[in-house]
Design a protein around this motif. Structure first.
Motif, mmCIF file in Angstrom:
data_model
loop_
_atom_site.group_PDB
_atom_site.id
_atom_site.type_symbol
_atom_site.label_atom_id
_atom_site.label_comp_id
_atom_site.label_asym_id
_atom_site.label_seq_id
_atom_site.Cartn_x
_atom_site.Cartn_y
_atom_site.Cartn_z
ATOM 1 N N GLN A 1 10.314 10.992 -7.150
ATOM 2 C CA GLN A 1 10.395 10.081 -6.012
ATOM 3 C C GLN A 1 9.029 9.874 -5.370
ATOM 4 O O GLN A 1 8.690 8.756 -4.953
ATOM 5 N N LEU A 2 8.227 10.939 -5.299
ATOM 6 C CA LEU A 2 6.877 10.811 -4.737
ATOM 7 C C LEU A 2 6.002 9.938 -5.624
ATOM 8 O O LEU A 2 5.299 9.036 -5.137
ATOM 9 N N VAL A 3 6.034 10.197 -6.913
ATOM 10 C CA VAL A 3 5.219 9.423 -7.850
ATOM 11 C C VAL A 3 5.674 7.967 -7.868
ATOM 12 O O VAL A 3 4.855 7.042 -7.841
ATOM 13 N N LYS A 4 6.983 7.759 -7.861
ATOM 14 C CA LYS A 4 7.522 6.396 -7.877
ATOM 15 C C LYS A 4 7.080 5.614 -6.646
ATOM 16 O O LYS A 4 6.707 4.437 -6.746
ATOM 17 N N TYR A 5 7.094 6.267 -5.478
ATOM 18 C CA TYR A 5 6.677 5.579 -4.262
ATOM 19 C C TYR A 5 5.239 5.097 -4.381
ATOM 20 O O TYR A 5 4.937 3.925 -4.114
ATOM 21 N N HIS A 6 4.339 5.994 -4.753
ATOM 22 C CA HIS A 6 2.921 5.630 -4.793
ATOM 23 C C HIS A 6 2.631 4.577 -5.867
ATOM 24 O O HIS A 6 1.788 3.701 -5.657
ATOM 25 N N LEU A 7 3.324 4.650 -6.976
ATOM 26 C CA LEU A 7 3.106 3.648 -8.026
ATOM 27 C C LEU A 7 3.729 2.296 -7.671
ATOM 28 O O LEU A 7 3.398 1.284 -8.300
ATOM 29 N N SER A 8 4.618 2.288 -6.671
ATOM 30 C CA SER A 8 5.295 1.045 -6.275
ATOM 31 C C SER A 8 4.595 0.324 -5.137
ATOM 32 O O SER A 8 4.958 -0.814 -4.815
ATOM 33 N N VAL A 9 3.606 0.975 -4.513
ATOM 34 C CA VAL A 9 2.977 0.395 -3.317
ATOM 35 C C VAL A 9 2.367 -0.976 -3.626
ATOM 36 O O VAL A 9 1.528 -1.110 -4.531
ATOM 37 N N ASP A 10 2.843 -1.985 -2.917
ATOM 38 C CA ASP A 10 2.362 -3.370 -2.996
ATOM 39 C C ASP A 10 2.483 -3.984 -4.391
ATOM 40 O O ASP A 10 1.808 -4.966 -4.703
ATOM 41 N N ARG A 11 3.365 -3.437 -5.211
ATOM 42 C CA ARG A 11 3.612 -4.047 -6.514
ATOM 43 C C ARG A 11 4.691 -5.133 -6.434
ATOM 44 O O ARG A 11 4.906 -5.857 -7.403
ATOM 45 N N TYR A 12 5.373 -5.218 -5.296
ATOM 46 C CA TYR A 12 6.491 -6.152 -5.182
ATOM 47 C C TYR A 12 6.042 -7.582 -4.892
ATOM 48 O O TYR A 12 6.841 -8.521 -4.980
ATOM 49 N N HIS A 13 4.781 -7.783 -4.524
ATOM 50 C CA HIS A 13 4.306 -9.130 -4.226
ATOM 51 C C HIS A 13 4.301 -9.971 -5.509
ATOM 52 O O HIS A 13 3.883 -9.509 -6.572
ATOM 53 N N ALA A 14 4.742 -11.199 -5.399
ATOM 54 C CA ALA A 14 4.856 -12.069 -6.579
ATOM 55 C C ALA A 14 3.511 -12.296 -7.251
ATOM 56 O O ALA A 14 3.429 -12.435 -8.473
ATOM 57 N N ASN A 15 2.432 -12.329 -6.462
ATOM 58 C CA ASN A 15 1.102 -12.593 -7.017
ATOM 59 C C ASN A 15 0.280 -11.319 -7.206
ATOM 60 O O ASN A 15 -0.956 -11.377 -7.290
ATOM 61 N N ALA A 16 0.944 -10.169 -7.265
ATOM 62 C CA ALA A 16 0.225 -8.889 -7.311
ATOM 63 C C ALA A 16 -0.736 -8.798 -8.491
ATOM 64 O O ALA A 16 -1.823 -8.222 -8.378
ATOM 65 N N ASP A 17 -0.364 -9.384 -9.634
ATOM 66 C CA ASP A 17 -1.203 -9.242 -10.837
ATOM 67 C C ASP A 17 -2.466 -10.100 -10.778
ATOM 68 O O ASP A 17 -3.371 -9.920 -11.601
ATOM 69 N N ARG A 18 -2.559 -11.004 -9.810
ATOM 70 C CA ARG A 18 -3.769 -11.822 -9.681
ATOM 71 C C ARG A 18 -4.319 -11.828 -8.257
ATOM 72 O O ARG A 18 -5.026 -12.743 -7.858
ATOM 73 N N THR A 19 -3.980 -10.775 -7.526
ATOM 74 C CA THR A 19 -4.494 -10.591 -6.175
ATOM 75 C C THR A 19 -5.556 -9.501 -6.184
ATOM 76 O O THR A 19 -5.361 -8.447 -6.791
ATOM 77 N N LEU B 1 -5.383 -5.308 -6.740
ATOM 78 C CA LEU B 1 -4.500 -4.892 -5.657
ATOM 79 C C LEU B 1 -3.860 -3.541 -5.977
ATOM 80 O O LEU B 1 -3.664 -2.712 -5.087
ATOM 81 N N SER B 2 -3.558 -3.305 -7.251
ATOM 82 C CA SER B 2 -2.942 -2.041 -7.650
ATOM 83 C C SER B 2 -3.879 -0.859 -7.465
ATOM 84 O O SER B 2 -3.441 0.293 -7.421
ATOM 85 N N ASP B 3 -5.190 -1.119 -7.345
ATOM 86 C CA ASP B 3 -6.177 -0.050 -7.194
ATOM 87 C C ASP B 3 -6.471 0.262 -5.731
ATOM 88 O O ASP B 3 -7.026 1.316 -5.422
ATOM 89 N N VAL B 4 -6.074 -0.633 -4.832
ATOM 90 C CA VAL B 4 -6.410 -0.469 -3.408
ATOM 91 C C VAL B 4 -5.812 0.815 -2.848
ATOM 92 O O VAL B 4 -6.451 1.531 -2.067
ATOM 93 N N HIS B 5 -4.599 1.138 -3.236
ATOM 94 C CA HIS B 5 -3.903 2.316 -2.715
ATOM 95 C C HIS B 5 -4.531 3.615 -3.207
ATOM 96 O O HIS B 5 -4.449 4.651 -2.520
#
Length: 793
Positions: free
Chosen positions: A39-57, A266-270
């Motif tokens: 649950q801890l790992v899942k939370y951190h890997l999920s941070v801000d991944r839900y944005h539709a444009n996450a892969d190009r932000t 964006l995935s690296d910001v966290h």
């Protein structure tokens, strides 16, 4: 057939309830730990991944390559960057500027006036922010963000400000100078985000709130102000970054060699600590690894006890084979037994994880929920985990048992090679305690390093200093506040400044000493008044404290800067002229301070300048001789008298410093908890093996006692076989522990040495707990009446 197998499985587990109980508890504890860590790992890997444009932000960051060869990584950007990028680059679809600032919000409603000091939850931004990041609009739209004095709030802040009334069109007041109209309401943000803001003020309003900011200055970079962009395609990233050197040359001219812009996913910001991330990605890897290790230890226990029991159940297997049961059927019978035990352990594990989730949530300041009926990913993980445990724990024992020769099994002549030092069982025990030793050693080091950071001499006084905000820097108000606070008997010092040492990195820039050219290194600057040295107990090694001034006239430098300038002694710097680049002024050096830390202890001592600049002051430090119930109240009353439109808040200096090392506190808690958990699991398996080994040697023990062996001698004999395995594990695991400890310490400029005592302590603890576990059964066997032992079949 299945029904009869199930009945047999239940009866078998009931018959061997001690071993079944040990396996059940071991699997349950290991699986519970793995579920929480998932649950801890899942939370951190999920941070801000839900944005539709996450892969190009991306966040636009800059690495400052200084002439002395050092590189400073900066997350912030100049105000003009976002608009310029959108104009000049066709592959930039949206560009948002996000500026964080403390603002006092006043809400007038129902004849009452309420004030709120908004810190982390308020940002200034533009309409593109809501195109880049996904927000559900309840009312209004992002177009309002183009106009000044507009604000958008989340649903929870709409309720906070206006209760159940409709927030649209309502007016709030910022810093008692600008009215803001609520032009939109958005749904509350999910937990898995680092953008935890609740009030968004239109960007044009920033110039009204902070008019003195360098809005057109490309060199004015602030870590609290970020630029985010979305590209039209993720494939455009390489082409965009290839154009950045020419872009820097255009706007920075000769200084372009200093400014190296690039895009941060964006995935690296966290995860990127260098740019202000929340947690290292390596920590996530460590958590996932620890979860896997817990499962392996639990499975190793199961394998050891199952194979040990196999020779006690050999006659049962032999009879079944004689009656026509195939090897495959015997194999699946024992897999079924493992599966039943695993599902029972899994149910217990989920209950334990659910029970301890609130405690873990409080530790980590996260909402760790265990609900497999609503969390589909957790449900899938549990299903995969159960299957993995059945495969890991069940296949090898079932394979060994199903291959028994039926004739030898019925005659009871099957023998186990107990003397093989490198047997599978012994290898698993060594592996278990090796893992436990590494976790104990690493957690011990983290605890010692955390204590070192807390207790290190920072070159200043940090006790009993109260920090207050300064909403305004008008001379009359600061003077009046100083006069009122200074007469309080508990107050022994008072200083106004921008930021306190060792709490927040100060600003800085290039400097020019005397008639020399610009220095190749950067010096940190601290705007502070003439009482700064006294209040924080800084040590003056040469010269004097500057006389009181509202602006830069006289200044202090530290010994690090003296050495960087190539001067032979602190006295050689006195009465020399120094131009401070980020202040744009020249002052006279009148004193030299002993070195102190500008920021946290992840970085070393830096060249530092202290000078007066009243316009930069943001805080007050109040040094107290003692603290009692009325002290804070009286200080608050005096402060509120001069800043009636603002909210009084305070903090203690030592607590602010401690917050810098929350990551170490978190690491201490996690590693200590799971180190102890791994030791408990390992000892649980060792306990079961000790029971089995002693049962196998019952008659031998009886004979030895009849021949005169003492209780101590028998205990030592039975314990040494297991203790040898633990010692082998310690020897093998020590280099592994040293490697991980060495890697972890590399992040600190100040760190403890990896001392042999850490290994001795970890080894003593692992061996001591193992010896205590085995000795309990050994002493019990040694005290048994030898007559009963010799009678036993």
């Amino acid at each position: 057939m299945i029904n009869s197998y199930l009945k047999f499985t239940v009866r078998s587990l009931a018959k061997h309830r001690v071993y079944a109980g040990i396996n059940l508890v071991g699997l349950a504890v290991g699986m519970a730990g793995a579920i929480v860590l998932f649950q801890l790992v899942k939370y951190h890997l999920s941070v801000d991944r839900y944005h539709a444009n996450a892969d190009r932000t991306y966040r636009v960051v800059v690495d400052l390559h200084l002439e002395d060869g050092s590189v400073e990584q900066e997350r912030g950007s100049a105000y003009v960057l976002h608009e310029t990028l959108k104009k000049e680059f066709s592959n930039v679809r949206d560009a948002a500027y996000v500026a964080q600032k403390e603002v006092t919000i006043r809400v007038d409603a129902d004849g009452t006036s309420r004030k709120f000091l908004e810190k982390e939850h308020l940002v200034f931004t533009n309409a593109d922010f809501f195109k880049i990041f996904d927000y559900k609009w309840i009312s209004g739209n992002a177009s309002a963000m183009a106009a000044p004095n507009q604000a958008v709030v989340t649903e929870r802040y709409a309720r906070k400000y206006f209760g159940n009334d409709n927030a649209m069109g309502k007016v709030i007041r910022a810093n008692n100078r600008e009215n803001l109209v609520i032009a939109g309401v958005v749904a509350d943000y999910p937990e898995e985000t680092d953008f935890q803001q609740d009030i968004f003020v239109s960007l044009p309003t920033l110039k009204k709130i902070v008019p003195q900011y360098g809005y057109e200055d490309w060199g004015w970079i602030d870590s609290g102000r970020d630029t985010y962009i979305t590209l039209r395609s993720p494939e455009d990233k390489a082409a965009f970054e290839a154009q950045m050197p020419a872009f820097a040359q255009k706007y920075y001219g000769p200084d372009a060699r200093v400014y190296h812009y690039h895009l941060q996913d964006l995935s690296d910001v966290h995860f990127n600590i260098a740019y202000g991330g929340k947690i290292k990605f390596n920590t996530i890897i460590v958590l996932a690894t620890v979860g896997i290790l817990l499962i392996l230890i639990a499975c190793f226990n199961f394998i050891n006890l199952s194979t040990a029991q196999a020779f006690k159940r050999s006659k049962e297997v032999g009879v079944r084979k004689v009656l026509g049961v195939s090897q495959a059927q015997v194999f699946w019978l024992f897999i079924q037994e493992t599966a039943l035990l695993t599902f029972a352990a899994g149910a217990i594990a989920l209950a334990v994880a659910w029970l301890f989730a609130p405690m873990v949530s409080q530790w980590l300041s996260l909402n760790v929920r265990i609900d497999i009926f609503r969390d589909i990913r957790l449900l899938a993980f549990c299903a995969a985990l159960f299957l993995l445990v059945i495969m890991l724990a069940g296949v090898y024992p079932a394979f060994v048992i199903s291959r028994f020769n039926p004739v030898k099994a019925i005659k009871g002549v099957l023998k186990e090679n107990n003397r093989s030092f490198f047997s599978v069982r012994k290898g698993l025990v060594v592996t278990q305690f090796g893992i436990s030793f590494v976790l104990i050693a690493v957690s011990t080091l983290i605890i010692l390093q955390s204590q070192f950071l807390k207790n290190k001499d920072l070159g200043m006084d940090k006790d009993l200093i109260l920090h207050l905000n300064l909403p305004e820097t008008e001379t009359s108000k600061l003077t009046a506040l100083r006069n009122e606070l200074s007469v309080l008997p508990e107050v022994t010092g008072l200083s106004f400044f921008r930021s306190a040492p060792s709490v927040q990195m100060s600003g800085g820039g290039s400097i020019r000493f005397e008639n020399r050219d610009w220095e190749k290194f950067v010096a940190r600057s601290r705007a502070a008044d003439d009482q700064f040295v006294k209040t924080y107990g800084l040590k003056l090694v040469a010269g004097r404290v500057p006389v009181h001034s509202d602006t830069l006239n006289e200044l202090l430098i530290n010994r690090k800067l003296v050495r960087a300038l190539g001067l032979k002694s602190p006295e050689a710097a006195l009465n020399r002229r120094l131009h401070v680049g980020d202040a744009g002024k020249t002052g006279t050096i009148v004193g030299v301070l002993s070195d102190f830390n500008n920021g946290d202890l992840y970085t070393g001592i830096e060249p530092t300048i202290v000078f007066a600049d009243q316009q930069r002051y943001r805080r007050a430090g109040v040094k107290l001789s003692r603290l009692n119930a009325s002290t804070i109240s009286r200080i608050g009353s005096a402060w509120q008298k001069h800043f009636p439109e603002n909210v009084f808040e305070y903090s203690f200096y030592d607590e602010e410093i401690a917050k810098f090392y929350q990551r170490e506190e978190l690491a201490t808690r996690l590693t200590t908890t799971f180190a102890l958990l791994s030791v408990c699991l390992s000892c649980l398996g060792l306990f079961g093996l000790a029971i089995f080994a002693i049962e196998q040697r019952t008659k031998e023990i009886g004979v030895r006692k009849v021949l005169g062996a003492s209780v101590a001698g028998i205990t030592a004999m039975l314990s040494m076989d297991f203790l040898k395995l633990v010692l082998v594990a310690i020897v093998i695991a020590s280099p592994v522990a040293w490697y991980f400890m060495h890697r972890w310490l590399q992040d600190f400029a100040y760190r403890i040495e990896i001392h042999w005592g850490i290994f001795a302590w970890a080894g003593f603890l692992a061996a001591g707990i193992a010896l205590l576990t085995v000795s309990f059964q050994s002493i019990k066997a040694a005290l048994t009446d030898p007559v009963k032992s010799l009678k036993r079949e």
